[in-house]
Structure formats: C-alpha cells, structure tokens
Motif scaffolding. Structure first.
Motif, PDB file in Angstrom:
ATOM      1  N   GLY A  36       0.806  -1.236  -0.142  1.00  0.00           N
ATOM      2  CA  GLY A  36      -0.046   0.078   0.105  1.00  0.00           C
ATOM      3  C   GLY A  36       0.896   1.202  -0.034  1.00  0.00           C
ATOM      4  N   SER A  37       0.250   2.300  -0.154  1.00  0.00           N
ATOM      5  CA  SER A  37       0.770   3.717  -0.138  1.00  0.00           C
ATOM      6  C   SER A  37       1.874   3.795  -1.177  1.00  0.00           C
ATOM      7  CB  SER A  37       1.019   4.066   1.180  1.00  0.00           C
ATOM      8  OG  SER A  37       0.137   4.113   2.219  1.00  0.00           O
ATOM      9  N   ASP A  76      -2.855   5.183  -2.100  1.00  0.00           N
ATOM     10  CA  ASP A  76      -3.945   5.547  -1.174  1.00  0.00           C
ATOM     11  C   ASP A  76      -5.282   6.274  -1.984  1.00  0.00           C
ATOM     12  OD1 ASP A  76      -2.361   4.781   1.164  1.00  0.00           O
ATOM     13  OD2 ASP A  76      -1.162   6.783   1.218  1.00  0.00           O
ATOM     14  N   PHE A  77      -6.272   5.904  -1.444  1.00  0.00           N
ATOM     15  CA  PHE A  77      -7.489   6.509  -1.605  1.00  0.00           C
ATOM     16  C   PHE A  77      -8.270   7.084  -0.394  1.00  0.00           C
ATOM     17  CE2 PHE A  77      -6.776   3.828  -5.234  1.00  0.00           C
ATOM     18  CZ  PHE A  77      -7.417   4.544  -6.456  1.00  0.00           C
ATOM     19  N   ASP A  80     -12.631   4.547   1.941  1.00  0.00           N
ATOM     20  CA  ASP A  80     -12.504   3.177   2.347  1.00  0.00           C
ATOM     21  C   ASP A  80     -12.963   2.086   1.511  1.00  0.00           C
ATOM     22  OD1 ASP A  80     -14.998   3.874   3.147  1.00  0.00           O
ATOM     23  OD2 ASP A  80     -15.078   3.599   5.282  1.00  0.00           O
ATOM     24  N   TRP A  83     -11.175   2.330  -1.746  1.00  0.00           N
ATOM     25  CA  TRP A  83      -9.741   1.795  -1.801  1.00  0.00           C
ATOM     26  C   TRP A  83      -9.882   0.142  -1.716  1.00  0.00           C
ATOM     27  CZ3 TRP A  83      -7.972  -1.361   2.301  1.00  0.00           C
ATOM     28  CH2 TRP A  83      -6.708  -1.608   2.365  1.00  0.00           C
ATOM     29  N   LYS A  86     -10.684  -0.979  -4.995  1.00  0.00           N
ATOM     30  CA  LYS A  86      -9.678  -1.164  -5.765  1.00  0.00           C
ATOM     31  C   LYS A  86      -8.537  -2.196  -5.667  1.00  0.00           C
ATOM     32  CE  LYS A  86      -7.580   0.910  -9.275  1.00  0.00           C
ATOM     33  NZ  LYS A  86      -8.505   1.074 -10.425  1.00  0.00           N
ATOM     34  N   THR A 107      -8.563  -0.926   7.837  1.00  0.00           N
ATOM     35  CA  THR A 107      -8.566  -1.992   6.674  1.00  0.00           C
ATOM     36  C   THR A 107      -9.633  -3.131   7.092  1.00  0.00           C
ATOM     37  OG1 THR A 107      -6.138  -1.766   6.614  1.00  0.00           O
ATOM     38  CG2 THR A 107      -7.034  -3.859   5.623  1.00  0.00           C
ATOM     39  N   SER A 110     -13.025  -1.592   6.135  1.00  0.00           N
ATOM     40  CA  SER A 110     -13.187  -1.067   4.615  1.00  0.00           C
ATOM     41  C   SER A 110     -13.545  -2.441   3.939  1.00  0.00           C
ATOM     42  CB  SER A 110     -11.776  -0.449   4.081  1.00  0.00           C
ATOM     43  OG  SER A 110     -11.414   0.677   4.939  1.00  0.00           O
ATOM     44  N   THR A 384      -4.784   4.646 -10.284  1.00  0.00           N
ATOM     45  CA  THR A 384      -5.378   5.820  -9.556  1.00  0.00           C
ATOM     46  C   THR A 384      -6.811   6.109  -9.738  1.00  0.00           C
ATOM     47  OG1 THR A 384      -4.303   7.242 -11.248  1.00  0.00           O
ATOM     48  CG2 THR A 384      -3.209   6.897  -9.479  1.00  0.00           C
TER      49      THR A 384
END
Length: 415
Positions: A36-37, A76-77, A80, A83, A86, A107, A110, A384
């Motif tokens: 992530g990120s 990142d989005f 929640d 994300w 995705k 997490t 989400s 993205t």
C-alpha cells in the motif's frame, strides 16, 4: 478462496514474514500481497520507494522458499470503500472469493463494507512493527535480527541507515538550516521573499523568518488590490507586520502601451518578470538573496514563468509536492484562510492553477509520484482512477516544459 495480505512494509520484517507463513498454512491457494501507499516515499514514516519494498518482499520470500504468491501495489484513496474495491480490481479477485488477513481496524472495516471476509492473523515477534525497526536503525541499535537476513543485507546495500537518519530530521528544520547555510555561503546579509497571498509563498516566508529573523524582508508586489489582499493581511500578522506592499500597476500599464498587443499568457508572464526584477532590485540594494516559493509539483511540470518566479537564488520548498506544502502549512500555523484559498498566480481574472493544469493538485501529485518511480501512463491511470487523458496531458506538459529546468542551449566546440 484467495488470501490477501496488505501492508506498507516500511521495511518488511519478520513479523510480516511469519504472518505470510501463517496465512499460507491456513489458505492453500496461495497469497496475494498488496503493497500500500505506493506513492509515498522519502518521508520519515514512508522512507522506501515501491520498487525497494517489492524487492524486500521478494528477497524474503525467496529466502524462505515461498513460491505461491503474487505481489501488487496500490496508492492511497481517501475513501475506504473505493480503496477496498480497488484492491479487488488490482488483484482481479471477487468479494466472495477473497479472504483478507489484517489486524488494522480501518482495513478490516473497509473490506467488510464491500462484503469481503476479514480474519485477523496472530501477532508475531511481540507485536513487532516497522516503526520500531526504523527507530532502531536511526539510533544505531541492533536491528538486523528483526528482519529476514536477505532484507537486512538489502537495506545495507541501499544505505537505508543514512536515509532514515536524514529523514528523521523534521523537514521544517532541514529547510531552516538550508536557508541559513546558503545565506552564509553567499556572504549575503539576509534574504527577500515575494509573497502573493498563496500557501506556497506563505510557507516559504514563515520558514525564512524562522531561519533569518529580522534579516529577511517580505515584499507583496501587486498590480491591483485583488481578492488576496486579506490573505496578505493575515500573513503580515503571522510575520510580525514585516510585509511591505508595492504596486507595479503604473509601470506595467506603461509597458503595455508601448508593446504590441499580447495574449493573456504574454501579459501574465510580463507581470511575473516585473516581480522578479523588483525583487532583485531590493536584493541588490540590501545585499540579500532572493528566496523562491516554487513547489516540486509546479517545477516538474514547468508551471512557472521562465526568468520570472523561476528566477531566484535559492528554492527552499522545491523538493516538496503541493500536497506536502499544504500539510507543512498546517504544522507551521499558516492561517487557515490562506491554506483554503484556491491556488492561482492571479495574472488574469478567474485564473486558477488547477484549471490551467487540468487536474487537481491531489491528482497531479499522485501522477508525478508514480512517474518518478517508473510507472507508465496506463499503469498510473488504472491504479489511480485518473483518466488516461489527464495522465497523458501531465506527461506531455513535463516534456514540453523541460527547457525551463535547463541552462540556455549553447554551441559545443570540439577540442
């Protein structure tokens, strides 16, 4: 049922490795590891690039002879459900076929919102965290035993210790030190900052004042008393009443009467170059260095005037993306009204940065952060959810304006 394990892996440690081993014992169909990120790097809490983190995971799993895995990356989005959805899109999984292993409350929540089962894995190595590993490396304490051997070797290869030590210094402190150092090196008496009422110049001005105190001058140069006058007033209070205001309306109008008619870009750039000339007049008069206010986002796409706001002696915030500048502004106590103001050069009525760029700064920064890591146009758009056209336009703008970052072209003689 496919297992999914999400983490930032800054860096990848034995706790992560044991969690993966545990998951593989429970789920025989292999594991999908999502890093992530991926747009975050060179920060205190996110020091490593995506490719470096991916390499850590690969080396650790190969060392443990684990083969049944796939690695993905995801930015990142700030929603929640988007994300979590995705994650499924990137891995190609469906909600009913997915089991996510995580102990992170956000997490877990989400994925549960989109109907994906979540199961917490046990803690390993007494709740070992990447934060603890980074601290130990910075403090030069023993840390190698907390990581798979291949990962600790890799961190030494990329000189992680030096990087982490550098990033441990607050960015504001680094910038203040940089300004002091460059003023001293030049033998100047201080610096001068042109303030516009926007967040970039406000951040640069506050940092310059911290660095130089009364040895820094602040000049607000305008062509009409526009909508940012209130912002200048607020910043003036923050700086202790040290901003001087100067209008260039008369000389600007005089020049336009003598010049051929120009379009709004030519007239706008003329304003920027008049501001530059004025700042350098005072810099020469008082033996000061001109301190720039361009951020990295603008610099990378060439969103500045060549020999205008791009002509300065030092650039203290040009390594910070626009979103970084906004976060720093909050930490520095820049007035909220300035932070919330839509970025604009103010060179013509209704002008805004984001309208001219065709993307929001949040989108632009994501694109630029992924481009610099080697991601391609289609990958960035998919990861993205930013349209291919917008990503392509940013790439083309970067190419078109490359000349702004280069010295003048010269004929090269052959010896």
């Amino acid at each position: 049922m496919r297992a999914v394990f999400v983490g930032r892996f800054q860096p990848f440690h034995k706790g992560h490795l044991n969690a993966i081993k545990y998951i593989l014992k429970k789920q025989k169909g292999g594991i999908f590891i999502v890093i992530g990120s991926i747009e975050r790097f060179l920060e205190r809490d996110n020091p490593f690039f995506f490719k470096e983190r991916k390499e850590m995971v690969l080396r650790a799993l190969r060392e443990s002879k684990i083969k049944n895995f796939k690695i993905f990356g995801l930015p990142d989005f700030f929603d929640d459900k988007i994300w979590a959805s995705k994650v499924l899109a990137v891995t190609g999984l469906k909600p009913l076929d997915t089991l996510v292993f995580s102990r992170d409350p956000w997490t877990m929540k989400s994925f549960e919102k989109i109907g994906v089962r979540v199961k917490p894995q046990p803690f390993f190595f007494n709740k070992l965290s990447a934060t603890l590993v980074r601290k130990k490396i910075c403090r030069q304490e023993k840390w190698e035993h907390l990581l798979p051997k291949s990962v600790s070797v890799y961190l030494k290869e990329i000189r992680a210790g030096q990087r982490l030590k550098f990033l441990a210094v607050p960015p504001e402190k680094r910038i203040v030190g940089f300004i002091r150092e460059k003023i001293k090196e030049a033998g100047a008496k201080g610096g001068i900052v042109g303030v516009s009422g926007g967040v970039d110049s406000a951040v640069a001005a506050v940092l310059a004042k911290q660095a130089l105190g009364n040895r820094c001058r602040f000049l607000s140069i305008n062509f009409d008393r526009g909508s940012l006058a209130e912002n200048i007033s607020l910043l003036n209070k923050k700086l202790g009443g040290r901003i001087k205001i100067l209008s260039l309306r008369s000389p600007y109008d005089c020049l336009l009467r003598r010049f051929p008619p120009g379009n709004k870009t030519a007239r706008g750039n003329l304003k920027s170059r008049l501001i530059m000339a004025t700042l350098y007049y005072f810099a020469n008069f008082y033996n000061l260095l001109v301190i720039g206010t361009t951020n990295r986002s603008e610099e990378e796409v060439g969103y500045f005037t060549k020999f205008g706001d791009g002509a300065v002696d030092i650039e203290p915030i040009s390594h910070l993306y626009k979103t970084d500048v906004l976060e720093m502004a909050k930490r520095l106590g820049v007035p909220e009204e300035i932070i919330r103001t839509k970025p604009s050069a103010g060179f013509w009525q209704g002008q805004t940065d984001e309208k001219e760029l065709g993307v929001s700064y949040e989108q632009l920064d994501k694109i630029l952060r992924l481009l610099v890591q080697g991601f391609k146009e289609e990958e960035i758009s998919f990861l993205t959810d930013i349209s291919k056209k917008k990503v392509r336009d940013v790439i083309q703008r970067k190419k078109k304006n490359t000349h702004k970052l280069l010295p003048p072209a010269r004929i090269q003689y052959v010896n």
